[in-house]
Scaffold this motif. Structure first.
Motif, PDB file in Angstrom:
ATOM      1  N   THR A 114       0.824  -1.204   0.000  1.00 25.72           N
ATOM      2  CA  THR A 114       0.000   0.000   0.000  1.00 25.72           C
ATOM      3  C   THR A 114       0.861   1.259   0.000  1.00 25.72           C
ATOM      4  OG1 THR A 114      -0.199  -0.125   2.412  1.00 25.72           O
ATOM      5  CG2 THR A 114      -1.980  -1.070   1.110  1.00 25.72           C
ATOM      6  N   ALA A 115       2.019   1.209   0.628  1.00 28.03           N
ATOM      7  CA  ALA A 115       2.930   2.355   0.609  1.00 28.03           C
ATOM      8  C   ALA A 115       3.536   2.538  -0.775  1.00 28.03           C
ATOM      9  CB  ALA A 115       4.020   2.178   1.657  1.00 28.03           C
ATOM     10  N   GLN A 116       3.774   1.435  -1.481  1.00 28.33           N
ATOM     11  CA  GLN A 116       4.366   1.496  -2.810  1.00 28.33           C
ATOM     12  C   GLN A 116       3.357   1.781  -3.910  1.00 28.33           C
ATOM     13  OE1 GLN A 116       6.652  -1.984  -3.741  1.00 28.33           O
ATOM     14  NE2 GLN A 116       7.938  -1.804  -1.940  1.00 28.33           N
ATOM     15  N   LEU A 117       2.086   1.773  -3.597  1.00 27.90           N
ATOM     16  CA  LEU A 117       1.041   1.938  -4.607  1.00 27.90           C
ATOM     17  C   LEU A 117       1.192   3.205  -5.447  1.00 27.90           C
ATOM     18  CD1 LEU A 117      -1.487   0.652  -5.808  1.00 27.90           C
ATOM     19  CD2 LEU A 117      -2.831   1.928  -4.136  1.00 27.90           C
ATOM     20  N   PRO A 118       1.505   4.378  -4.879  1.00 26.51           N
ATOM     21  CA  PRO A 118       1.680   5.555  -5.742  1.00 26.51           C
ATOM     22  C   PRO A 118       2.773   5.374  -6.792  1.00 26.51           C
ATOM     23  CG  PRO A 118       1.574   6.216  -3.447  1.00 26.51           C
ATOM     24  CD  PRO A 118       1.623   4.725  -3.468  1.00 26.51           C
ATOM     25  N   LEU A 119       3.855   4.693  -6.434  1.00 28.37           N
ATOM     26  CA  LEU A 119       4.936   4.466  -7.392  1.00 28.37           C
ATOM     27  C   LEU A 119       4.506   3.500  -8.489  1.00 28.37           C
ATOM     28  CD1 LEU A 119       7.973   4.172  -4.966  1.00 28.37           C
ATOM     29  CD2 LEU A 119       7.295   6.128  -6.346  1.00 28.37           C
ATOM     30  N   VAL A 120       3.741   2.487  -8.112  1.00 30.40           N
ATOM     31  CA  VAL A 120       3.249   1.516  -9.090  1.00 30.40           C
ATOM     32  C   VAL A 120       2.324   2.202 -10.087  1.00 30.40           C
ATOM     33  CG1 VAL A 120       1.823  -0.549  -9.369  1.00 30.40           C
ATOM     34  CG2 VAL A 120       3.514  -0.448  -7.542  1.00 30.40           C
ATOM     35  N   LYS A 132      -4.844  -2.060 -20.209  1.00 26.81           N
ATOM     36  CA  LYS A 132      -4.124  -3.021 -19.369  1.00 26.81           C
ATOM     37  C   LYS A 132      -2.622  -2.845 -19.587  1.00 26.81           C
ATOM     38  CE  LYS A 132      -7.694  -5.407 -17.849  1.00 26.81           C
ATOM     39  NZ  LYS A 132      -8.032  -5.510 -16.469  1.00 26.81           N
ATOM     40  N   THR A 133      -1.881  -2.843 -18.500  1.00 22.57           N
ATOM     41  CA  THR A 133      -0.455  -2.553 -18.612  1.00 22.57           C
ATOM     42  C   THR A 133       0.426  -3.797 -18.685  1.00 22.57           C
ATOM     43  OG1 THR A 133      -0.327  -2.352 -16.213  1.00 22.57           O
ATOM     44  CG2 THR A 133      -0.627  -0.317 -17.483  1.00 22.57           C
ATOM     45  N   GLY A 134      -0.094  -4.948 -18.357  1.00 22.73           N
ATOM     46  CA  GLY A 134       0.713  -6.172 -18.417  1.00 22.73           C
ATOM     47  C   GLY A 134       1.340  -6.392 -19.781  1.00 22.73           C
ATOM     48  N   PRO A 135       0.521  -6.377 -20.854  1.00 20.82           N
ATOM     49  CA  PRO A 135       1.103  -6.556 -22.189  1.00 20.82           C
ATOM     50  C   PRO A 135       2.043  -5.407 -22.596  1.00 20.82           C
ATOM     51  CG  PRO A 135      -1.271  -6.908 -22.242  1.00 20.82           C
ATOM     52  CD  PRO A 135      -0.936  -6.396 -20.884  1.00 20.82           C
ATOM     53  N   LEU A 136       1.775  -4.217 -22.085  1.00 23.49           N
ATOM     54  CA  LEU A 136       2.619  -3.074 -22.429  1.00 23.49           C
ATOM     55  C   LEU A 136       4.008  -3.206 -21.808  1.00 23.49           C
ATOM     56  CD1 LEU A 136       0.023  -0.178 -22.023  1.00 23.49           C
ATOM     57  CD2 LEU A 136       0.659  -1.411 -24.098  1.00 23.49           C
ATOM     58  N   PHE A 137       4.055  -3.702 -20.572  1.00 24.70           N
ATOM     59  CA  PHE A 137       5.353  -3.945 -19.939  1.00 24.70           C
ATOM     60  C   PHE A 137       6.147  -4.979 -20.719  1.00 24.70           C
ATOM     61  CE2 PHE A 137       3.614  -1.979 -16.056  1.00 24.70           C
ATOM     62  CZ  PHE A 137       4.698  -1.220 -15.668  1.00 24.70           C
ATOM     63  N   GLU A 138       5.468  -6.029 -21.180  1.00 23.67           N
ATOM     64  CA  GLU A 138       6.143  -7.063 -21.960  1.00 23.67           C
ATOM     65  C   GLU A 138       6.620  -6.523 -23.301  1.00 23.67           C
ATOM     66  OE1 GLU A 138       3.588 -10.440 -22.296  1.00 23.67           O
ATOM     67  OE2 GLU A 138       3.471 -10.710 -20.125  1.00 23.67           O
ATOM     68  N   GLN A 139       5.791  -5.684 -23.924  1.00 21.71           N
ATOM     69  CA  GLN A 139       6.150  -5.100 -25.212  1.00 21.71           C
ATOM     70  C   GLN A 139       7.394  -4.218 -25.084  1.00 21.71           C
ATOM     71  OE1 GLN A 139       2.986  -2.729 -26.860  1.00 21.71           O
ATOM     72  NE2 GLN A 139       4.349  -1.658 -28.258  1.00 21.71           N
ATOM     73  N   LEU A 140       7.464  -3.436 -24.009  1.00 22.39           N
ATOM     74  CA  LEU A 140       8.601  -2.532 -23.807  1.00 22.39           C
ATOM     75  C   LEU A 140       9.790  -3.220 -23.132  1.00 22.39           C
ATOM     76  CD1 LEU A 140       6.693   0.640 -22.567  1.00 22.39           C
ATOM     77  CD2 LEU A 140       7.738   0.275 -24.805  1.00 22.39           C
ATOM     78  N   LYS A 141       9.566  -4.450 -22.659  1.00 19.13           N
ATOM     79  CA  LYS A 141      10.605  -5.218 -21.943  1.00 19.13           C
ATOM     80  C   LYS A 141      11.093  -4.458 -20.705  1.00 19.13           C
ATOM     81  CE  LYS A 141      11.964  -7.591 -26.082  1.00 19.13           C
ATOM     82  NZ  LYS A 141      12.914  -7.693 -27.165  1.00 19.13           N
ATOM     83  N   LEU A 142      10.125  -3.989 -19.924  1.00 18.76           N
ATOM     84  CA  LEU A 142      10.410  -3.284 -18.675  1.00 18.76           C
ATOM     85  C   LEU A 142       9.957  -4.129 -17.492  1.00 18.76           C
ATOM     86  CD1 LEU A 142       9.141   0.322 -19.495  1.00 18.76           C
ATOM     87  CD2 LEU A 142      11.497  -0.457 -19.408  1.00 18.76           C
ATOM     88  N   TYR A 143      10.657  -3.978 -16.384  1.00 19.58           N
ATOM     89  CA  TYR A 143      10.237  -4.631 -15.154  1.00 19.58           C
ATOM     90  C   TYR A 143       9.247  -3.736 -14.418  1.00 19.58           C
ATOM     91  CZ  TYR A 143      14.033  -7.967 -15.600  1.00 19.58           C
ATOM     92  OH  TYR A 143      14.872  -8.960 -16.043  1.00 19.58           O
ATOM     93  N   LYS A 144       8.274  -4.365 -13.795  1.00 23.10           N
ATOM     94  CA  LYS A 144       7.350  -3.613 -12.956  1.00 23.10           C
ATOM     95  C   LYS A 144       8.045  -3.196 -11.668  1.00 23.10           C
ATOM     96  CE  LYS A 144       3.265  -5.913 -14.717  1.00 23.10           C
ATOM     97  NZ  LYS A 144       2.073  -6.695 -14.393  1.00 23.10           N
ATOM     98  N   CYS A 145       7.492  -2.195 -11.028  1.00 27.61           N
ATOM     99  CA  CYS A 145       8.087  -1.648  -9.809  1.00 27.61           C
ATOM    100  C   CYS A 145       8.291  -2.728  -8.753  1.00 27.61           C
ATOM    101  CB  CYS A 145       7.180  -0.539  -9.283  1.00 27.61           C
ATOM    102  SG  CYS A 145       7.773   0.240  -7.779  1.00 27.61           S
ATOM    103  N   ASN A 146       7.338  -3.630  -8.624  1.00 24.62           N
ATOM    104  CA  ASN A 146       7.435  -4.691  -7.606  1.00 24.62           C
ATOM    105  C   ASN A 146       8.504  -5.712  -7.939  1.00 24.62           C
ATOM    106  OD1 ASN A 146       5.275  -3.417  -6.434  1.00 24.62           O
ATOM    107  ND2 ASN A 146       3.772  -4.778  -7.340  1.00 24.62           N
ATOM    108  N   ASN A 147       8.870  -5.850  -9.208  1.00 27.41           N
ATOM    109  CA  ASN A 147       9.846  -6.855  -9.622  1.00 27.41           C
ATOM    110  C   ASN A 147      11.273  -6.322  -9.688  1.00 27.41           C
ATOM    111  OD1 ASN A 147       7.729  -8.610  -9.880  1.00 27.41           O
ATOM    112  ND2 ASN A 147       7.498  -8.274 -12.071  1.00 27.41           N
TER     113      ASN A 147
END
Length: 103
Positions: free
Chosen positions: A63-69, A87-102
């Motif tokens: 919950t503290a990290q939610l604004p960054l996510v 939806k951002t899941g496919p967009l992260f894969e397309q750009l080959k970026l890691y999510k904030c939590n990962n």
């Protein structure tokens, strides 16, 4: 940055303010530049805030990290020129970026 309760809320708030500035810059220029340039700008303006000492502050609650996510998702939508609620899941894969939590 730690607050008086020894949690990361002050650091996350400070980081969010800085990321918002870069996000608004990306939003202003998204129509002018292609996605590859926007991704490079993301890596130079936004990504350092996520990667700096993330091993330490990454242990904060979800919950503290939610604004960054949410800010990271907004940046990814801007880079891909996607809709506001896309939806951002496919967009992260397309750009080959890691999510904030990962990171």
């Amino acid at each position: 940055m730690l607050d008086n309760r020894l949690n990361w809320n002050a650091h996350i708030k400070y980081t969010s303010k800085n990321i918002i500035k870069s996000t608004s810059l990306l939003k202003m220029i998204k129509c002018t530049f292609p996605s590859i340039v926007l991704k490079s700008l993301y890596h130079s303006l936004v990504y350092p805030y996520y990667s700096y000492c993330n091993i330490i502050w990454g242990g904060a609650t979800k919950t503290a990290q939610l604004p960054l996510v949410l800010l990271q998702k907004k940046c990814v939508r801007i880079i891909c020129k996607a809709r506001y609620l896309a939806k951002t899941g496919p967009l992260f894969e397309q750009l080959k970026l890691y999510k904030c939590n990962n990171l």
